[in-house]
Design a protein around this motif. Structure first.
Motif, PDB file in Angstrom:
ATOM      1  N   ALA A  16       0.829  -1.207   0.000  1.00  0.00           N
ATOM      2  CA  ALA A  16       0.000   0.000   0.000  1.00  0.00           C
ATOM      3  C   ALA A  16       0.866   1.260   0.000  1.00  0.00           C
ATOM      4  CB  ALA A  16      -0.924  -0.003   1.215  1.00  0.00           C
ATOM      5  N   ILE A  17       1.918   1.248   0.799  1.00  0.00           N
ATOM      6  CA  ILE A  17       2.810   2.416   0.873  1.00  0.00           C
ATOM      7  C   ILE A  17       3.485   2.658  -0.473  1.00  0.00           C
ATOM      8  CG2 ILE A  17       5.038   3.209   1.840  1.00  0.00           C
ATOM      9  CD1 ILE A  17       2.650   3.785   3.631  1.00  0.00           C
ATOM     10  N   ARG A  18       3.972   1.577  -1.106  1.00  0.00           N
ATOM     11  CA  ARG A  18       4.632   1.725  -2.406  1.00  0.00           C
ATOM     12  C   ARG A  18       3.653   2.270  -3.453  1.00  0.00           C
ATOM     13  NH1 ARG A  18       9.989   2.095  -2.488  1.00  0.00           N
ATOM     14  NH2 ARG A  18       9.840   1.643  -4.697  1.00  0.00           N
ATOM     15  N   GLU A  19       2.430   1.749  -3.458  1.00  0.00           N
ATOM     16  CA  GLU A  19       1.431   2.224  -4.415  1.00  0.00           C
ATOM     17  C   GLU A  19       1.063   3.680  -4.153  1.00  0.00           C
ATOM     18  OE1 GLU A  19      -1.992  -0.376  -4.687  1.00  0.00           O
ATOM     19  OE2 GLU A  19      -0.686  -2.150  -4.633  1.00  0.00           O
ATOM     20  N   LEU A  20       0.900   4.030  -2.877  1.00  0.00           N
ATOM     21  CA  LEU A  20       0.565   5.402  -2.514  1.00  0.00           C
ATOM     22  C   LEU A  20       1.699   6.351  -2.909  1.00  0.00           C
ATOM     23  CD1 LEU A  20      -1.665   7.078  -1.157  1.00  0.00           C
ATOM     24  CD2 LEU A  20      -0.589   6.584   1.040  1.00  0.00           C
ATOM     25  N   ALA A  21       2.939   5.954  -2.640  1.00  0.00           N
ATOM     26  CA  ALA A  21       4.095   6.773  -3.014  1.00  0.00           C
ATOM     27  C   ALA A  21       4.178   6.937  -4.533  1.00  0.00           C
ATOM     28  CB  ALA A  21       5.379   6.149  -2.474  1.00  0.00           C
ATOM     29  N   GLN A  22       3.896   5.878  -5.256  1.00  0.00           N
ATOM     30  CA  GLN A  22       3.937   5.961  -6.717  1.00  0.00           C
ATOM     31  C   GLN A  22       2.886   6.924  -7.241  1.00  0.00           C
ATOM     32  OE1 GLN A  22       6.380   4.197  -8.732  1.00  0.00           O
ATOM     33  NE2 GLN A  22       5.685   5.972  -9.916  1.00  0.00           N
TER      34      GLN A  22
END
Length: 165
Positions: A16-22
């Motif tokens: 979720a963090i990686r997707e949100l950061a992207q």
């Protein structure tokens, strides 16, 4: 209030963090400061700061929830309150785990808005009744969320502390 719960594992949280950061990066937003709303926002802010290569992280403690679905009348910033001058002319990304009522995010957003170049918010979850509609949201739900860092009881139980909030 429904007994339905959203279960977020540490593994799902990492994704979720990686997707949100992207999503933030794809939008072209490059924060100078990631401002964490403690406690749940600490995990979100740390992950986003690493993923967005932002080393300037600040923290604000806000008390609002007193239990599952129970709150104070209004959220309150607890000491030490950050010095707003540190945010002058900076692009700030407010990070929290969930925009539930939105009152906590609104308090922190209002604290920042007159001092910064730009302020945006990022959350893992946003509920439909939130007063604040965040610029960056991983998932929308109206269920109570079991976060991996708060689903288990504390190792030490201190008197006067609120569980599951």
């Amino acid at each position: 209030m429904s007994d339905v719960r959203e279960n977020l594992t540490y593994e799902k949280f990492g994704g979720a963090i990686r997707e949100l950061a992207q999503t933030i990066a794809d939008d072209g937003y490059e924060p100078d400061i990631v401002l964490s709303i403690a406690r749940g926002g600490v995990f979100v802010a740390g992950g986003l700061a690493y993923a967005l290569d932002c080393k300037n992280i600040h923290l604000v403690n806000v008390e609002f929830y007193t239990g599952i679905g129970t709150t104070l009348a209004m959220p309150v910033m607890l000491a030490p309150v950050p010095d707003a001058i540190d945010f002058s002319n900076k692009k700030v990304l407010i990070a929290d785990d969930v925009a539930d009522t939105g009152k906590t995010l609104k308090l922190v957003h209002d604290f920042c808005k007159d001092h910064v170049a730009e302020v945006r918010s990022a959350v893992i979850y946003e509920k439909s009744h939130s007063l604040v509609k965040c610029e960056y949201v991983w998932k929308r739900t109206d269920d109570w969320i079991n976060f991996p860092w708060s689903v288990d009881k504390p190792v030490v139980q201190r008197s006067g502390q609120v569980l599951d909030a």
